[in-house]
Design a protein around this motif. Sequence first.
Motif, mmCIF file in Angstrom:
data_model
loop_
_atom_site.group_PDB
_atom_site.id
_atom_site.type_symbol
_atom_site.label_atom_id
_atom_site.label_comp_id
_atom_site.label_asym_id
_atom_site.label_seq_id
_atom_site.Cartn_x
_atom_site.Cartn_y
_atom_site.Cartn_z
ATOM 1 N N TRP A 58 -21.229 -25.258 -50.562
ATOM 2 C CA TRP A 58 -22.089 -24.438 -49.371
ATOM 3 C C TRP A 58 -23.137 -24.562 -50.581
ATOM 4 C CZ3 TRP A 58 -23.789 -26.007 -45.370
ATOM 5 C CH2 TRP A 58 -24.807 -25.339 -44.766
ATOM 6 N N LEU A 59 -23.873 -26.095 -51.406
ATOM 7 C CA LEU A 59 -24.814 -25.363 -51.793
ATOM 8 C C LEU A 59 -25.776 -26.540 -51.682
ATOM 9 C CD1 LEU A 59 -23.007 -25.442 -55.244
ATOM 10 C CD2 LEU A 59 -23.975 -23.135 -54.706
ATOM 11 N N THR A 60 -27.461 -26.355 -52.035
ATOM 12 C CA THR A 60 -28.287 -26.964 -51.944
ATOM 13 C C THR A 60 -28.908 -27.580 -52.885
ATOM 14 O OG1 THR A 60 -30.849 -27.211 -50.640
ATOM 15 C CG2 THR A 60 -30.328 -24.819 -52.079
ATOM 16 N N THR A 61 -29.783 -29.162 -53.586
ATOM 17 C CA THR A 61 -30.674 -28.531 -54.717
ATOM 18 C C THR A 61 -31.672 -28.397 -54.487
ATOM 19 O OG1 THR A 61 -29.061 -30.085 -55.123
ATOM 20 C CG2 THR A 61 -31.296 -30.761 -55.877
ATOM 21 N N LEU A 62 -32.767 -28.041 -55.508
ATOM 22 C CA LEU A 62 -34.063 -27.338 -54.840
ATOM 23 C C LEU A 62 -34.821 -28.720 -56.214
ATOM 24 C CD1 LEU A 62 -33.504 -23.960 -56.425
ATOM 25 C CD2 LEU A 62 -33.635 -24.353 -54.125
ATOM 26 N N MET A 63 -36.223 -28.479 -55.049
ATOM 27 C CA MET A 63 -36.861 -29.782 -55.956
ATOM 28 C C MET A 63 -38.949 -29.281 -55.117
ATOM 29 S SD MET A 63 -35.423 -33.222 -53.765
ATOM 30 C CE MET A 63 -35.073 -31.583 -52.059
ATOM 31 N N PRO A 64 -39.123 -28.690 -56.345
ATOM 32 C CA PRO A 64 -40.272 -28.273 -56.593
ATOM 33 C C PRO A 64 -41.058 -28.677 -56.062
ATOM 34 C CG PRO A 64 -39.070 -27.909 -59.141
ATOM 35 C CD PRO A 64 -38.154 -28.608 -58.133
ATOM 36 N N LEU A 65 -42.415 -28.573 -54.996
ATOM 37 C CA LEU A 65 -43.443 -29.165 -55.112
ATOM 38 C C LEU A 65 -44.838 -28.618 -55.292
ATOM 39 C CD1 LEU A 65 -41.497 -29.401 -50.802
ATOM 40 C CD2 LEU A 65 -41.802 -31.297 -52.645
ATOM 41 N N GLU A 66 -44.920 -26.997 -55.070
ATOM 42 C CA GLU A 66 -46.058 -26.548 -55.723
ATOM 43 C C GLU A 66 -46.105 -25.968 -56.768
ATOM 44 O OE1 GLU A 66 -50.232 -26.260 -55.636
ATOM 45 O OE2 GLU A 66 -48.890 -27.196 -54.251
ATOM 46 N N GLU A 67 -46.939 -25.959 -58.081
ATOM 47 C CA GLU A 67 -46.978 -25.074 -59.548
ATOM 48 C C GLU A 67 -48.323 -24.824 -60.009
ATOM 49 O OE1 GLU A 67 -44.727 -27.207 -62.594
ATOM 50 O OE2 GLU A 67 -46.808 -27.579 -63.165
ATOM 51 N N VAL A 68 -47.934 -22.951 -60.229
ATOM 52 C CA VAL A 68 -49.432 -22.999 -60.778
ATOM 53 C C VAL A 68 -48.579 -21.993 -62.461
ATOM 54 C CG1 VAL A 68 -50.759 -20.419 -60.608
ATOM 55 C CG2 VAL A 68 -50.396 -21.459 -58.747
ATOM 56 N N PRO A 69 -48.893 -22.615 -63.077
ATOM 57 C CA PRO A 69 -49.356 -22.609 -64.535
ATOM 58 C C PRO A 69 -49.648 -20.857 -64.373
ATOM 59 C CG PRO A 69 -51.102 -23.417 -64.833
ATOM 60 C CD PRO A 69 -51.065 -22.955 -63.393
ATOM 61 N N LEU A 70 -49.139 -20.105 -65.534
ATOM 62 C CA LEU A 70 -48.543 -18.914 -66.363
ATOM 63 C C LEU A 70 -49.596 -18.660 -66.902
ATOM 64 C CD1 LEU A 70 -45.762 -17.852 -63.934
ATOM 65 C CD2 LEU A 70 -48.816 -17.067 -63.610
ATOM 66 N N TRP A 83 -31.756 -29.964 -47.629
ATOM 67 C CA TRP A 83 -32.445 -29.962 -45.761
ATOM 68 C C TRP A 83 -33.407 -29.418 -45.381
ATOM 69 C CZ3 TRP A 83 -27.852 -31.608 -44.349
ATOM 70 C CH2 TRP A 83 -26.755 -31.989 -45.072
ATOM 71 N N GLY A 84 -34.269 -30.443 -44.270
ATOM 72 C CA GLY A 84 -35.329 -30.179 -43.637
ATOM 73 C C GLY A 84 -35.902 -28.786 -43.804
ATOM 74 N N SER A 85 -35.106 -28.156 -43.462
ATOM 75 C CA SER A 85 -35.181 -26.429 -43.577
ATOM 76 C C SER A 85 -35.510 -25.442 -44.563
ATOM 77 C CB SER A 85 -34.293 -25.529 -42.097
ATOM 78 O OG SER A 85 -33.125 -26.104 -42.963
ATOM 79 N N GLU A 86 -35.439 -25.692 -45.694
ATOM 80 C CA GLU A 86 -34.975 -24.362 -46.088
ATOM 81 C C GLU A 86 -36.244 -24.521 -47.350
ATOM 82 O OE1 GLU A 86 -30.226 -25.729 -47.132
ATOM 83 O OE2 GLU A 86 -31.841 -26.597 -48.492
ATOM 84 N N GLY A 87 -35.899 -23.853 -47.915
ATOM 85 C CA GLY A 87 -37.704 -23.159 -49.121
ATOM 86 C C GLY A 87 -36.836 -22.772 -50.030
ATOM 87 N N PHE A 88 -38.027 -22.899 -51.284
ATOM 88 C CA PHE A 88 -37.858 -21.621 -52.056
ATOM 89 C C PHE A 88 -39.248 -21.524 -52.598
ATOM 90 C CE2 PHE A 88 -37.835 -25.336 -54.608
ATOM 91 C CZ PHE A 88 -38.213 -25.125 -56.014
ATOM 92 N N PHE A 89 -39.006 -19.999 -53.309
ATOM 93 C CA PHE A 89 -40.191 -20.072 -54.847
ATOM 94 C C PHE A 89 -39.182 -18.977 -55.768
ATOM 95 C CE2 PHE A 89 -40.923 -16.823 -51.271
ATOM 96 C CZ PHE A 89 -39.841 -15.336 -51.661
ATOM 97 N N PRO A 109 -40.164 -25.641 -46.587
ATOM 98 C CA PRO A 109 -40.897 -25.598 -47.514
ATOM 99 C C PRO A 109 -42.077 -25.065 -47.852
ATOM 100 C CG PRO A 109 -40.079 -28.216 -47.037
ATOM 101 C CD PRO A 109 -40.373 -27.236 -45.382
ATOM 102 N N PHE A 110 -41.829 -24.087 -49.152
ATOM 103 C CA PHE A 110 -42.653 -23.402 -50.001
ATOM 104 C C PHE A 110 -43.833 -24.636 -50.302
ATOM 105 C CE2 PHE A 110 -40.042 -20.102 -48.909
ATOM 106 C CZ PHE A 110 -41.280 -19.197 -47.694
ATOM 107 N N GLU A 111 -44.671 -25.283 -49.666
ATOM 108 C CA GLU A 111 -45.668 -26.475 -49.906
ATOM 109 C C GLU A 111 -47.016 -25.988 -50.466
ATOM 110 O OE1 GLU A 111 -44.226 -29.932 -47.830
ATOM 111 O OE2 GLU A 111 -45.893 -29.505 -46.059
ATOM 112 N N ASP A 112 -47.936 -25.294 -49.610
ATOM 113 C CA ASP A 112 -48.734 -25.065 -49.576
ATOM 114 C C ASP A 112 -49.187 -24.429 -50.721
ATOM 115 O OD1 ASP A 112 -48.699 -25.439 -47.263
ATOM 116 O OD2 ASP A 112 -49.289 -23.198 -46.703
ATOM 117 N N PRO A 113 -50.544 -24.446 -51.057
ATOM 118 C CA PRO A 113 -51.339 -23.719 -52.868
ATOM 119 C C PRO A 113 -50.827 -22.287 -52.428
ATOM 120 C CG PRO A 113 -53.119 -24.953 -51.700
ATOM 121 C CD PRO A 113 -51.752 -24.871 -50.313
ATOM 122 N N ILE A 114 -50.092 -22.121 -53.964
ATOM 123 C CA ILE A 114 -49.954 -20.926 -54.369
ATOM 124 C C ILE A 114 -51.116 -20.303 -54.670
ATOM 125 C CG2 ILE A 114 -48.355 -19.086 -55.625
ATOM 126 C CD1 ILE A 114 -46.993 -22.040 -56.052
#
Length: 154
Positions: A58-70, A83-89, A109-114
């Motif tokens: 019961w694991l998911t694979t993460l795919m980054p879509l948006e990035e902001v340098p610090l 899965w299509g319903s999952e998101g992370f930041f 997905p959390f895909e909007d600009p951060i």
Amino acid sequence: MTTIDELWTDRRLPVRDALHFPGDGGSYDVVRDPYVLGCLGVREAFDAPKVIAEDPEWLTTLMPLEEVPLEDGGFLWGGEGSWGSEGFFARVGADDSLRWVVFFTDSNPFEDPIDLSDGYATFRSSADLSFIVDIEDPRRPVRSPRPRGQTPSA
């Protein structure tokens, strides 16, 4: 190396609404705070290795879509799960090491600009969910930001 650290090297996490820290920083159940718009509700800690041992598939694979340098060389990421319903930041170091990650099973997905301002980041999902978090520690309560140019009153 902890279970979460090992999973992070493969960009995987348990399928559970949670905030994870590396090392022995712990894992916490999370919800969208029903009382404060945009706030992350951090709940009880849980034993992630036990949860994973009970259902290791019961694991998911993460795919980054948006990035902001610090400034420290690290990054803030927003993205999706398997899965299509999952998101992370997440906040990662310059070497992509995990600082913390928040995962939701039904956020999209959390895909909007951060947006990053004064140590706080706003993450938005394609389902129009928004979360404002302290980038040093998302468990900290979010303070109401002052409008730009306004100074605190004496």
